[in-house]
Each structure stands twice: as C-alpha cells, then as structure tokens.
Scaffold this motif. Structure first.
Motif, PDB file in Angstrom:
ATOM      1  N   LYS A 105      23.157 -27.881  -0.469  1.00  0.00           N
ATOM      2  CA  LYS A 105      22.402 -27.360   0.670  1.00  0.00           C
ATOM      3  C   LYS A 105      21.018 -26.964   0.176  1.00  0.00           C
ATOM      4  CE  LYS A 105      25.957 -24.489   1.359  1.00  0.00           C
ATOM      5  NZ  LYS A 105      26.722 -23.346   1.854  1.00  0.00           N
ATOM      6  N   PRO A 106      20.022 -27.840   0.308  1.00  0.00           N
ATOM      7  CA  PRO A 106      18.695 -27.539  -0.207  1.00  0.00           C
ATOM      8  C   PRO A 106      18.092 -26.305   0.480  1.00  0.00           C
ATOM      9  CG  PRO A 106      18.898 -29.878   0.227  1.00  0.00           C
ATOM     10  CD  PRO A 106      20.106 -29.211   0.831  1.00  0.00           C
ATOM     11  N   ALA A 107      17.560 -25.400  -0.350  1.00  0.00           N
ATOM     12  CA  ALA A 107      16.991 -24.158   0.170  1.00  0.00           C
ATOM     13  C   ALA A 107      15.481 -24.102  -0.030  1.00  0.00           C
ATOM     14  CB  ALA A 107      17.646 -22.955  -0.521  1.00  0.00           C
ATOM     15  N   ALA A 108      14.964 -24.806  -1.033  1.00  0.00           N
ATOM     16  CA  ALA A 108      13.520 -24.776  -1.293  1.00  0.00           C
ATOM     17  C   ALA A 108      13.152 -25.898  -2.246  1.00  0.00           C
ATOM     18  CB  ALA A 108      13.108 -23.430  -1.885  1.00  0.00           C
ATOM     19  N   ILE A 109      11.849 -26.226  -2.229  1.00  0.00           N
ATOM     20  CA  ILE A 109      11.255 -27.167  -3.191  1.00  0.00           C
ATOM     21  C   ILE A 109      10.388 -26.337  -4.131  1.00  0.00           C
ATOM     22  CG2 ILE A 109       9.767 -29.202  -3.473  1.00  0.00           C
ATOM     23  CD1 ILE A 109      10.090 -29.394  -0.248  1.00  0.00           C
ATOM     24  N   ILE A 110      10.490 -26.605  -5.431  1.00  0.00           N
ATOM     25  CA  ILE A 110       9.601 -25.940  -6.386  1.00  0.00           C
ATOM     26  C   ILE A 110       8.898 -27.004  -7.215  1.00  0.00           C
ATOM     27  CG2 ILE A 110       9.405 -24.301  -8.290  1.00  0.00           C
ATOM     28  CD1 ILE A 110      11.942 -22.994  -7.413  1.00  0.00           C
ATOM     29  N   ASN A 111       7.579 -26.898  -7.336  1.00  0.00           N
ATOM     30  CA  ASN A 111       6.808 -27.775  -8.226  1.00  0.00           C
ATOM     31  C   ASN A 111       6.482 -26.999  -9.494  1.00  0.00           C
ATOM     32  OD1 ASN A 111       4.924 -29.075  -5.415  1.00  0.00           O
ATOM     33  ND2 ASN A 111       6.717 -29.975  -6.374  1.00  0.00           N
ATOM     34  N   THR A 112       6.818 -27.588 -10.662  1.00  0.00           N
ATOM     35  CA  THR A 112       6.452 -26.927 -11.924  1.00  0.00           C
ATOM     36  C   THR A 112       4.943 -26.953 -12.125  1.00  0.00           C
ATOM     37  OG1 THR A 112       6.709 -28.997 -13.165  1.00  0.00           O
ATOM     38  CG2 THR A 112       8.629 -27.508 -13.065  1.00  0.00           C
ATOM     39  N   HIS A 113       4.270 -27.916 -11.492  1.00  0.00           N
ATOM     40  CA  HIS A 113       2.806 -27.966 -11.476  1.00  0.00           C
ATOM     41  C   HIS A 113       2.381 -28.986 -10.435  1.00  0.00           C
ATOM     42  CE1 HIS A 113       3.973 -31.133 -14.280  1.00  0.00           C
ATOM     43  NE2 HIS A 113       2.757 -31.648 -14.254  1.00  0.00           N
ATOM     44  N   GLY A 114       1.064 -29.106 -10.249  1.00  0.00           N
ATOM     45  CA  GLY A 114       0.587 -29.877  -9.102  1.00  0.00           C
ATOM     46  C   GLY A 114       0.235 -31.325  -9.368  1.00  0.00           C
ATOM     47  N   HIS A 115       0.604 -31.885 -10.508  1.00  0.00           N
ATOM     48  CA  HIS A 115       0.268 -33.285 -10.763  1.00  0.00           C
ATOM     49  C   HIS A 115       1.053 -34.200  -9.840  1.00  0.00           C
ATOM     50  CE1 HIS A 115      -1.374 -32.388 -15.042  1.00  0.00           C
ATOM     51  NE2 HIS A 115      -2.301 -32.276 -14.123  1.00  0.00           N
ATOM     52  N   ILE A 116       0.384 -35.322  -9.549  1.00  0.00           N
ATOM     53  CA  ILE A 116       0.871 -36.163  -8.458  1.00  0.00           C
ATOM     54  C   ILE A 116       2.263 -36.743  -8.721  1.00  0.00           C
ATOM     55  CG2 ILE A 116      -0.289 -38.223  -9.334  1.00  0.00           C
ATOM     56  CD1 ILE A 116      -1.035 -38.370  -6.167  1.00  0.00           C
ATOM     57  N   ASP A 117       2.582 -36.969  -9.994  1.00  0.00           N
ATOM     58  CA  ASP A 117       3.895 -37.560 -10.279  1.00  0.00           C
ATOM     59  C   ASP A 117       5.020 -36.528 -10.169  1.00  0.00           C
ATOM     60  OD1 ASP A 117       2.569 -36.497 -12.583  1.00  0.00           O
ATOM     61  OD2 ASP A 117       4.080 -37.382 -13.874  1.00  0.00           O
ATOM     62  N   HIS A 118       4.676 -35.276  -9.851  1.00  0.00           N
ATOM     63  CA  HIS A 118       5.696 -34.235  -9.654  1.00  0.00           C
ATOM     64  C   HIS A 118       5.796 -33.787  -8.200  1.00  0.00           C
ATOM     65  CE1 HIS A 118       6.585 -33.419 -13.976  1.00  0.00           C
ATOM     66  NE2 HIS A 118       5.485 -34.155 -14.052  1.00  0.00           N
ATOM     67  N   ILE A 119       4.813 -34.204  -7.387  1.00  0.00           N
ATOM     68  CA  ILE A 119       4.746 -33.683  -6.007  1.00  0.00           C
ATOM     69  C   ILE A 119       4.859 -34.776  -4.943  1.00  0.00           C
ATOM     70  CG2 ILE A 119       3.241 -31.803  -6.797  1.00  0.00           C
ATOM     71  CD1 ILE A 119       0.926 -33.272  -5.350  1.00  0.00           C
ATOM     72  N   GLY A 120       4.941 -36.055  -5.389  1.00  0.00           N
ATOM     73  CA  GLY A 120       4.771 -37.178  -4.467  1.00  0.00           C
ATOM     74  C   GLY A 120       5.826 -37.299  -3.382  1.00  0.00           C
ATOM     75  N   ALA A 121       6.975 -36.660  -3.524  1.00  0.00           N
ATOM     76  CA  ALA A 121       7.984 -36.709  -2.454  1.00  0.00           C
ATOM     77  C   ALA A 121       8.220 -35.318  -1.844  1.00  0.00           C
ATOM     78  CB  ALA A 121       9.296 -37.305  -2.969  1.00  0.00           C
ATOM     79  N   ASN A 122       7.280 -34.391  -2.065  1.00  0.00           N
ATOM     80  CA  ASN A 122       7.396 -33.085  -1.387  1.00  0.00           C
ATOM     81  C   ASN A 122       7.532 -33.284   0.119  1.00  0.00           C
ATOM     82  OD1 ASN A 122       7.078 -31.559  -3.716  1.00  0.00           O
ATOM     83  ND2 ASN A 122       4.955 -30.999  -3.329  1.00  0.00           N
ATOM     84  N   ARG A 123       6.682 -34.193   0.640  1.00  0.00           N
ATOM     85  CA  ARG A 123       6.682 -34.382   2.092  1.00  0.00           C
ATOM     86  C   ARG A 123       8.036 -34.930   2.563  1.00  0.00           C
ATOM     87  NH1 ARG A 123       3.299 -33.907   5.860  1.00  0.00           N
ATOM     88  NH2 ARG A 123       1.470 -33.636   4.547  1.00  0.00           N
ATOM     89  N   ASP A 124       8.580 -35.878   1.823  1.00  0.00           N
ATOM     90  CA  ASP A 124       9.894 -36.425   2.200  1.00  0.00           C
ATOM     91  C   ASP A 124      10.953 -35.325   2.246  1.00  0.00           C
ATOM     92  OD1 ASP A 124       8.808 -38.916   2.285  1.00  0.00           O
ATOM     93  OD2 ASP A 124       9.645 -39.605   0.384  1.00  0.00           O
ATOM     94  N   MET A 125      10.917 -34.427   1.258  1.00  0.00           N
ATOM     95  CA  MET A 125      11.925 -33.348   1.198  1.00  0.00           C
ATOM     96  C   MET A 125      11.744 -32.399   2.379  1.00  0.00           C
ATOM     97  SD  MET A 125      13.675 -34.122  -1.418  1.00  0.00           S
ATOM     98  CE  MET A 125      13.214 -35.836  -1.618  1.00  0.00           C
ATOM     99  N   LYS A 126      10.476 -32.108   2.687  1.00  0.00           N
ATOM    100  CA  LYS A 126      10.200 -31.208   3.825  1.00  0.00           C
ATOM    101  C   LYS A 126      10.651 -31.835   5.127  1.00  0.00           C
ATOM    102  CE  LYS A 126       7.554 -27.542   3.503  1.00  0.00           C
ATOM    103  NZ  LYS A 126       7.055 -26.552   4.386  1.00  0.00           N
ATOM    104  N   ASP A 127      10.320 -33.117   5.292  1.00  0.00           N
ATOM    105  CA  ASP A 127      10.677 -33.790   6.549  1.00  0.00           C
ATOM    106  C   ASP A 127      12.195 -33.814   6.728  1.00  0.00           C
ATOM    107  OD1 ASP A 127       8.047 -34.218   7.059  1.00  0.00           O
ATOM    108  OD2 ASP A 127       8.045 -36.350   6.543  1.00  0.00           O
ATOM    109  N   LYS A 128      12.907 -34.040   5.631  1.00  0.00           N
ATOM    110  CA  LYS A 128      14.364 -34.187   5.729  1.00  0.00           C
ATOM    111  C   LYS A 128      15.068 -32.829   5.871  1.00  0.00           C
ATOM    112  CE  LYS A 128      18.310 -36.555   4.514  1.00  0.00           C
ATOM    113  NZ  LYS A 128      18.837 -37.714   5.213  1.00  0.00           N
ATOM    114  N   TYR A 129      14.641 -31.842   5.090  1.00  0.00           N
ATOM    115  CA  TYR A 129      15.426 -30.599   5.003  1.00  0.00           C
ATOM    116  C   TYR A 129      14.741 -29.382   5.641  1.00  0.00           C
ATOM    117  CZ  TYR A 129      17.940 -33.382   1.526  1.00  0.00           C
ATOM    118  OH  TYR A 129      18.641 -34.371   0.887  1.00  0.00           O
TER     119      TYR A 129
END
Ligand SMILES: [Fe+2]
Length: 207
Positions: A49-73
């Motif tokens: 049950k996803p509760a949150a997304i955490i980025n260890t830093h803002g580089h693009i190869d770590h954040i590129g599916a943030n939007r997908d996770m937000k849209d889904k969950y």
C-alpha cells in the motif's frame, strides 16, 4: 520490521526501492527513476500500500517516474528543498527524452536532516548528505541504509554535476555514514548492494 524490494529501472539502471512494513504492507517508493510499469506489478504482487514517494536527490534518473506514481497512487512526494530546482527546472530536456523520464510534480513535503518518515509501524530516518547534489539525502532504517548516489559498492558519488561538491561529499560520508555500524547494509542508487564495513575498507579519501 521493515523490508525492501529493489527494482532496476531505466537506461541508467537506477535502483528503485520499495520499503515496506512486513505486517501492515504500508510502503514507501524510493527513487522511481523511470519505467513506472515495472514498479506497479511488484506493488500489486506484494500487496503493498504505497504511502509516499521519496527522492534521495533531484537528478532526473531518480525522479523520472514520480508523475506515474502520483497519477496511480495519489500519494505525496518528499524531496530535500536544496534539490527543488533540479526537478522543476527541466533543463535536461534531451537527456530526459533519452531516459524516458517525465517532468516531476513539485514536492509536497520538504525533507530535513533528522526527519522520520513513518511507514506502517516503522520509520526511515533522514540524513542530509550533500556533495553529489546539494539536497542529497540517505535514509536509514534499522540495519539498512538507502544511500542514493552518495555511496556505492566500491565507490562514491560523482561531484562534477551542477551543485556537486567533493569536499562536502567526503564530509557527508565520513561524518554521517562511516559512523554507522559495519554490518549496516547499504542500498545504493545504482549497482549492487554493499555494507558500511566493506566500504570503510574501500574508501580512499586523501587527508
Ligand atoms: Fe544522481
């Protein structure tokens, strides 16, 4: 008891982690860098049950599916404020197209040193470890540490990207990570897992 699953995503082979409470199945999604479609089935198979997304830093190869996770969950995004500009200023357009990354929504909550992000009956402790980027963090839970791009198997993060700082990186690793117990399992942002003890042997910072 917190456990984790690692999913390798995108052409730069970023390690996305699902950190979850074994009993409650509450879960944090760490660094969904690309290929949300690889993450979704693991969440479903494990009944998480996803509760949150955490980025260890803002580089693009770590954040590129943030939007997908937000849209889904429909869950909040956490990022250290010092890396905010990296995610919102989408200056690496060509790179992002190559990586299949989508622009990230802005963070909902800032991460700060010492914060505890609860998941089920456990929590991740935030260690601000600048150097690879100004807002890089590591996340510690009991006997494991998510080290982002700060510490790797037989290596440390690069500091030649904008905002990188080799002296800061060295301080972060020496003062914040090498003070952890040897047996701490290290889960890096790329490549194989390691331990604090093994990397203590490998470190070659010059005094
Ligand atoms: Fe990075």
């Amino acid at each position: 008891m917190l456990k984790f699953k690692m999913i390798v995503v995108g052409p730069l082979e970023t390690n996305c982690y699902l950190v979850y409470d074994e009993e409650t199945r509450d879960c944090l999604i760490i660094d969904p860098g690309a290929e949300g479609e690889k993450v979704f089935p693991v969440v479903a198979e494990e009944n998480l049950k996803p509760a949150a997304i955490i980025n260890t830093h803002g580089h693009i190869d770590h954040i590129g599916a943030n939007r997908d996770m937000k849209d889904k969950y429909d869950i909040p995004l956490y990022l250290h404020p010092a890396d905010k500009d990296l995610t919102t200023r989408f200056h690496q357009l060509e790179l992002s197209l190559f990586l299949g990354a989508k622009d990230s929504p802005p963070a909902d909550h800032p991460l700060h040193d010492g914060d505890r992000i609860r998941v089920g009956n456990g929590a991740l402790r935030v260690l601000h470890t600048p150097g690879h980027s100004p807002g890089s963090v590591c996340l510690q839970a009991g006997d494991f540490l998510l080290s982002g791009d700060t510490l790797f198997f037989e290596g440390v993060g690069r500091t030649d990207l904008p905002g990188g700082d080799a002296r800061q990186l060295e301080r972060s690793i020496r003062d914040r990570l090498m003070t952890l117990p040897d047996e701490t399992e290290v889960l890096p942002g790329h490549g194989p897992l390691t331990t604090i003890g093994a990397e203590r042997e490998n470190l070659s910072f010059t005094e």
